[in-house]
Design a protein around this motif. Structure first.
Motif, short mmCIF file in Angstrom:
data_model
loop_
_atom_site.label_atom_id
_atom_site.label_comp_id
_atom_site.label_asym_id
_atom_site.label_seq_id
_atom_site.Cartn_x
_atom_site.Cartn_y
_atom_site.Cartn_z
N LEU A 24 0.82 -1.21 0.00
CA LEU A 24 0.00 0.00 0.00
C LEU A 24 0.86 1.26 0.00
O LEU A 24 0.56 2.23 -0.70
N SER A 25 1.94 1.24 0.76
CA SER A 25 2.83 2.39 0.84
C SER A 25 3.43 2.71 -0.53
O SER A 25 3.40 3.86 -0.97
N GLY A 26 3.96 1.71 -1.19
CA GLY A 26 4.57 1.93 -2.50
C GLY A 26 3.55 2.22 -3.59
O GLY A 26 3.81 2.99 -4.51
N GLY A 32 1.69 6.61 4.16
CA GLY A 32 2.75 6.31 5.10
C GLY A 32 2.52 4.90 5.63
O GLY A 32 1.38 4.52 5.90
N GLY A 33 3.56 4.13 5.76
CA GLY A 33 3.41 2.76 6.22
C GLY A 33 2.69 2.64 7.55
O GLY A 33 1.97 1.69 7.81
N PRO A 89 12.98 0.71 6.67
CA PRO A 89 13.34 -0.01 5.44
C PRO A 89 12.27 0.12 4.35
O PRO A 89 12.59 0.22 3.16
N THR A 90 11.00 0.18 4.75
CA THR A 90 9.92 0.32 3.76
C THR A 90 10.06 1.64 3.02
O THR A 90 9.97 1.69 1.79
N ALA A 91 10.28 2.72 3.75
CA ALA A 91 10.40 4.04 3.14
C ALA A 91 11.66 4.13 2.27
O ALA A 91 11.63 4.72 1.18
N LEU A 92 12.76 3.55 2.74
CA LEU A 92 13.99 3.59 1.95
C LEU A 92 13.83 2.88 0.61
O LEU A 92 14.19 3.43 -0.44
N TRP A 134 14.06 18.69 2.43
CA TRP A 134 13.54 19.64 3.41
C TRP A 134 12.44 19.00 4.25
O TRP A 134 12.41 19.15 5.48
N MET A 135 11.52 18.29 3.59
CA MET A 135 10.43 17.64 4.34
C MET A 135 10.98 16.54 5.23
O MET A 135 10.52 16.35 6.36
N GLY A 136 11.97 15.80 4.74
CA GLY A 136 12.57 14.74 5.54
C GLY A 136 13.26 15.29 6.78
O GLY A 136 13.15 14.72 7.87
#
Length: 133
Positions: A18-20, A25-26, A55-58, A77-79
């Motif tokens: 779903l995240s990808g 957001g996971g 790891p999911t976000a990376l 900037w958001m990160g």
């Protein structure tokens, strides 16, 4: 490997998919899976979710970077802001009682769902149909 481990892997797979796929957001999937499915308390689910999201976000982020779907400047900037906010939010969550934290989380999900649904219906109403060929 136990049944619980298998279900955790399956839940992680679903949240990652779903995240990808739709960019959620996971944690939007991880936290409900853990609180409802595994009966974790809210604070434990949120902390575990934050660790599992890394790891999911990376992987998702690198895939989108490779496909050219990322504006790196705004993402950085958001990160950076998100990292500072995550530290402050995690520290704040330590002092909020679990039931209140669950209610705040639930209210956020309901309001977010209503906002997304409203936008989706609005877009459907303004889209002009393509005439048949």
């Amino acid at each position: 490997m136990s049944w619980g481990d298998g279900l955790a892997i399956l839940g992680g797979f679903g949240a990652g998919l779903l995240s990808g796929f739709i960019g959620i957001g996971g944690g939007t999937a991880f936290v409900p899976i853990m609180t409802v499915g595994f009966r974790f308390n809210q604070a434990l689910a949120q902390g575990t979710s934050l660790a599992a999201i890394v790891p999911t976000a990376l992987v998702g982020g690198i895939t989108h970077i490779r496909e050219g779907n990322v504006l790196l400047g705004p993402a950085l900037w958001m990160g950076g802001g998100g990292a500072v906010g995550a530290i402050l939010g995690a520290l704040l969550a330590l002092y909020v009682p679990g039931p209140l934290l669950a209610r705040v989380w639930g209210a956020f999900l309901v309001l977010f769902a209503l906002r997304l649904g409203r936008g989706a219906w609005k877009n459907v109403a303004t889209t002009t149909p393509i005439p048949p060929a």
